[in-house]
Motif scaffolding. Structure first.
Motif, PDB file in Angstrom:
ATOM      1  N   LEU A   1      39.073  35.561  48.799  1.00 49.46           N
ATOM      2  CA  LEU A   1      39.206  36.736  47.935  1.00 49.46           C
ATOM      3  C   LEU A   1      40.276  36.546  46.857  1.00 49.46           C
ATOM      4  CD1 LEU A   1      38.755  39.715  50.425  1.00 49.46           C
ATOM      5  CD2 LEU A   1      37.486  39.382  48.306  1.00 49.46           C
ATOM      6  N   PRO A   2      41.540  36.325  47.237  1.00 46.52           N
ATOM      7  CA  PRO A   2      42.556  36.168  46.188  1.00 46.52           C
ATOM      8  C   PRO A   2      42.450  34.856  45.422  1.00 46.52           C
ATOM      9  CG  PRO A   2      43.543  35.845  48.355  1.00 46.52           C
ATOM     10  CD  PRO A   2      42.144  36.317  48.587  1.00 46.52           C
ATOM     11  N   SER A   3      42.040  33.772  46.081  1.00 49.33           N
ATOM     12  CA  SER A   3      41.987  32.487  45.384  1.00 49.33           C
ATOM     13  C   SER A   3      40.939  32.496  44.279  1.00 49.33           C
ATOM     14  CB  SER A   3      41.707  31.343  46.367  1.00 49.33           C
ATOM     15  OG  SER A   3      40.420  31.448  46.929  1.00 49.33           O
ATOM     16  N   GLY A   4      39.857  33.244  44.469  1.00 47.28           N
ATOM     17  CA  GLY A   4      38.853  33.349  43.415  1.00 47.28           C
ATOM     18  C   GLY A   4      39.103  34.501  42.469  1.00 47.28           C
ATOM     19  N   GLY A   5      39.639  35.598  42.992  1.00 43.17           N
ATOM     20  CA  GLY A   5      39.781  36.800  42.178  1.00 43.17           C
ATOM     21  C   GLY A   5      40.879  36.744  41.141  1.00 43.17           C
ATOM     22  N   PHE A   6      41.942  35.979  41.387  1.00 40.41           N
ATOM     23  CA  PHE A   6      43.106  36.004  40.500  1.00 40.41           C
ATOM     24  C   PHE A   6      43.242  34.765  39.621  1.00 40.41           C
ATOM     25  CE2 PHE A   6      44.258  39.069  43.756  1.00 40.41           C
ATOM     26  CZ  PHE A   6      44.838  40.092  43.009  1.00 40.41           C
ATOM     27  N   LEU A   7      42.269  33.847  39.672  1.00 38.05           N
ATOM     28  CA  LEU A   7      42.395  32.600  38.918  1.00 38.05           C
ATOM     29  C   LEU A   7      42.535  32.824  37.414  1.00 38.05           C
ATOM     30  CD1 LEU A   7      39.858  30.264  40.727  1.00 38.05           C
ATOM     31  CD2 LEU A   7      42.247  29.752  40.345  1.00 38.05           C
ATOM     32  N   LEU A   8      41.651  33.635  36.845  1.00 39.54           N
ATOM     33  CA  LEU A   8      41.691  33.866  35.407  1.00 39.54           C
ATOM     34  C   LEU A   8      43.001  34.516  34.989  1.00 39.54           C
ATOM     35  CD1 LEU A   8      38.138  35.098  34.321  1.00 39.54           C
ATOM     36  CD2 LEU A   8      39.366  33.098  33.494  1.00 39.54           C
TER      37      LEU A   8
ATOM     38  N   GLY B   1      36.708  43.188  39.465  1.00 41.30           N
ATOM     39  CA  GLY B   1      35.296  42.836  39.547  1.00 41.30           C
ATOM     40  C   GLY B   1      35.055  41.602  40.399  1.00 41.30           C
ATOM     41  N   LEU B   2      35.886  40.571  40.213  1.00 39.60           N
ATOM     42  CA  LEU B   2      35.730  39.352  41.004  1.00 39.60           C
ATOM     43  C   LEU B   2      36.049  39.597  42.476  1.00 39.60           C
ATOM     44  CD1 LEU B   2      37.253  36.691  38.581  1.00 39.60           C
ATOM     45  CD2 LEU B   2      34.856  36.915  39.248  1.00 39.60           C
ATOM     46  N   LEU B   3      37.102  40.377  42.744  1.00 41.86           N
ATOM     47  CA  LEU B   3      37.438  40.682  44.135  1.00 41.86           C
ATOM     48  C   LEU B   3      36.301  41.426  44.823  1.00 41.86           C
ATOM     49  CD1 LEU B   3      41.184  41.759  43.829  1.00 41.86           C
ATOM     50  CD2 LEU B   3      40.308  39.710  44.948  1.00 41.86           C
ATOM     51  N   ALA B   4      35.746  42.427  44.142  1.00 36.85           N
ATOM     52  CA  ALA B   4      34.647  43.199  44.730  1.00 36.85           C
ATOM     53  C   ALA B   4      33.413  42.329  44.943  1.00 36.85           C
ATOM     54  CB  ALA B   4      34.309  44.395  43.831  1.00 36.85           C
ATOM     55  N   LEU B   5      33.118  41.469  43.966  1.00 31.35           N
ATOM     56  CA  LEU B   5      31.945  40.599  44.069  1.00 31.35           C
ATOM     57  C   LEU B   5      32.095  39.613  45.220  1.00 31.35           C
ATOM     58  CD1 LEU B   5      29.239  39.852  42.659  1.00 31.35           C
ATOM     59  CD2 LEU B   5      30.533  38.172  41.337  1.00 31.35           C
TER      60      LEU B   5
ATOM     61  N   VAL C   1      36.895  27.229  34.498  1.00 30.59           N
ATOM     62  CA  VAL C   1      36.302  26.164  35.313  1.00 30.59           C
ATOM     63  C   VAL C   1      36.480  26.464  36.801  1.00 30.59           C
ATOM     64  CG1 VAL C   1      36.525  23.743  35.981  1.00 30.59           C
ATOM     65  CG2 VAL C   1      36.486  24.360  33.568  1.00 30.59           C
ATOM     66  N   THR C   2      37.715  26.799  37.201  1.00 33.05           N
ATOM     67  CA  THR C   2      37.976  27.018  38.619  1.00 33.05           C
ATOM     68  C   THR C   2      37.399  28.347  39.110  1.00 33.05           C
ATOM     69  OG1 THR C   2      40.183  27.781  37.937  1.00 33.05           O
ATOM     70  CG2 THR C   2      40.008  25.552  38.780  1.00 33.05           C
ATOM     71  N   THR C   3      37.319  29.351  38.223  1.00 34.06           N
ATOM     72  CA  THR C   3      36.684  30.613  38.619  1.00 34.06           C
ATOM     73  C   THR C   3      35.194  30.398  38.858  1.00 34.06           C
ATOM     74  OG1 THR C   3      38.295  31.941  37.403  1.00 34.06           O
ATOM     75  CG2 THR C   3      36.208  32.985  37.925  1.00 34.06           C
ATOM     76  N   THR C   4      34.569  29.632  37.974  1.00 38.78           N
ATOM     77  CA  THR C   4      33.154  29.299  38.170  1.00 38.78           C
ATOM     78  C   THR C   4      32.962  28.593  39.500  1.00 38.78           C
ATOM     79  OG1 THR C   4      32.708  29.143  35.797  1.00 38.78           O
ATOM     80  CG2 THR C   4      31.237  27.914  37.259  1.00 38.78           C
TER      81      THR C   4
END
Length: 498
Positions: free
Chosen positions: A99-106, A251-255, A439-442
């Motif tokens: 959750l946090p590793s993907g949600g906060f990258l950008l 949005g990323l966290l929810a997704l 790149v890392t969010t993708t």
């Protein structure tokens, strides 16, 4: 049910494989062009002693994050019994990190651009080390999951800042190519070492030693980094786009939450659909906010570049579909062929070693044919090798055949490498944090969505083996279709510049 526990272990394995191979690849990409320019600038290609130390520190940090994805995998069943986590709750050992590793990258990638990459990188290392110590000493489920969540937050800081420090420290061209190639080769070993080391350490020292290893590594890197890394940020410091940060992060966290929960329980729950719709609505709001913001978090003109848009599409497809293949193969190996989790880890360990060799050759292919053509061709190869797995059966030679095809499939590692190069090449230094954040969010979103969307098909059919074959067939078809679309979108250009 047995499949529930396998789903948990498999999800971690899939995430691990793709991340180590992925992060590795997103970095390694540039080495390809170094081959083409080797004879032209032999002196410029050499890394000084200090540059090697800088590269070592940055690679060690990224390797540590990649290791975190895999080292805990084999330990999950033991960990669950020790801490009192049920099979269903054990999934949160993965989700709490994702959750946090993907949600906060950008967000952190952009903050680093504006306020200092080195400063934020060191903060991320410190947070990751403290979080790993908390997970090591966890006295119950809540403290362990809190440690995992903080690890994910630290990773969300380390990954984009580390990548942007690397790309701004080493100028675009042979030096950066060499640095990215070395980084990619080392990172591609993260999954292999993590899987094998995790099994050995769990059997001999207990599962807590896997988290302790990460804490020690963070301390070592944190001790070396301040005196070696240069500070860098954008020359001007525009205001941070707070509305954009809130909408994209939410949005990323929810997704990620909705899809991770769907992988565990399916799409039947109201919370799954509620968070999925909320995530999509927030991402739509983010697009509106960015179009009107004077200092957007994500530059919409950048997203309109064919190389950025189609490069990220290629990365999203290769990660999501690759993680799905690892997921169903883990079910197949443990449920159909009745391998133990440790032996399953060794199978993927062989694949990891193959990826390291493939990573050393993929840059040469990119140097000859260009990143765009390599991305298209590698996606096509990924689809064809996935289709080849449909021929694997349940007989005595099934395991050997699975290993052989899986190892051969590492030839398409170029998709991961070339997508990172396609997206980031030609991007100004002031936007490198944003580009690497994309790149890392993708990568993270791809790792998250593949298993819930396709993996559930394998676990809900009457025959597990039949479900695995269905998933592999759909997976292969989607990757081949993506190869055609990405190839058409990017054209046949060979240039480095986006």
């Amino acid at each position: 049910m047995a499949i529930d526990s396998q789903t948990t272990t498999t999800t971690t394995t899939a995430t691990t494989t793709a991340t180590a191979t992925t992060t590795a690849t997103a970095t390694a990409t540039a080495t390809a062009t170094a081959t083409a320019t080797a004879t032209a600038a032999p002196v410029a290609e050499r890394l000084s002693g200090r540059a090697k130390l800088v590269l070592f520190v940055l690679c060690a940090a990224q390797f540590m994050v990649a290791l975190d994805f895999s080292v805990l995998n084999v330990a999950l069943p033991v960990l669950g019994k020790d801490l009192g986590l049920s099979r269903s709750a054990l999934q949160w050992a993965v989700t709490a990190f994702a959750l946090p590793s993907g949600g906060f990258l950008l967000l952190f990638g952009r903050i680093a651009d504006l306020y200092g990459r080195k400063k934020l990188f060191l903060t991320g290392l410190a947070l990751f080390g403290v979080a790993s110590l908390l997970a090591t000493l966890a006295w119950g489920p809540a403290s362990f999951l809190a440690g995992r969540a903080l690890q994910g937050l630290g990773a969300a800081v380390i990954v984009p800042t580390g990548m942007s420090l690397l790309t701004t420290t080493f100028p675009e061209g042979p030096l950066r190519d060499k640095a990215l190639g070395i980084s990619g080769t080392l990172l591609s070993l993260g999954f292999t070492i993590g899987m094998v080391l995790g099994g050995v350490m769990t059997d001999t020292l207990g599962w807590r030693s896997t988290m302790g290893l990460l804490a020690v590594t963070a301390v070592i890197v944190l001790a070396l980094a301040p005196g070696l890394l240069p500070e860098s940020r954008t020359p001007d410091r525009p205001r941070l786009d707070v509305p954009g940060a809130v909408t994209v992060t939410g949005g990323l966290l929810a997704l990620i939450y909705s899809l991770s929960t769907a992988a565990q329980r399916g799409f039947g729950g109201a919370d799954v659909w509620g968070t999925l719709l909320a995530g999509l609505a927030l991402l739509a709001a983010f697009a509106v906010v960015e179009s009107k913001s004077p200092a957007p978090l994500v530059s919409l003109p950048m997203l309109k570049r064919p190389t950025v848009a189609w490069g990220n599409v290629g990365g999203l497809v290769t990660f999501s579909m690759m993680s799905t293949v690892v997921f169903v193969l883990t079910l197949y190996l443990q449920e159909t062929l009745e391998l133990s989790p440790f032996r399953t880890g060794l199978v993927f360990g062989v694949q990891g070693v193959a990826s390291a060799f493939a990573g050393s050759y993929a840059p040469k292919v990119i140097g000859r044919f260009g990143a765009r053509r390599t991305l298209t061709g590698s996606l096509l190869g990924q689809g064809l090798f996935t289709a080849a797995l449909l021929a694997v059966g349940t007989g005595s030679g099934a395991l050997l055949a699975t290993v052989a095809v899986s190892v051969a499939s590492m030839f398409h590692l170029g998709a991961i490498i070339s997508y990172g190069l396609t997206v980031t090449s030609g991007v100004p230094d002031g936007e490198q944090g944003l580009a690497t954040g994309l790149v890392t969010t993708t990568q993270q979103v791809g790792l998250t969505i593949g298993i819930p969307l396709l993996g559930v098909l394998a676990t809900t059919q009457a025959s597990l083996f039949g479900g695995v074959r269905t998933v592999l067939a759909i997976d292969a078809a989607l990757v081949v279709a993506a190869a055609v679309l990405v190839g058409a979108g990017l054209g046949g250009g060979r240039t480095r510049k986006a």
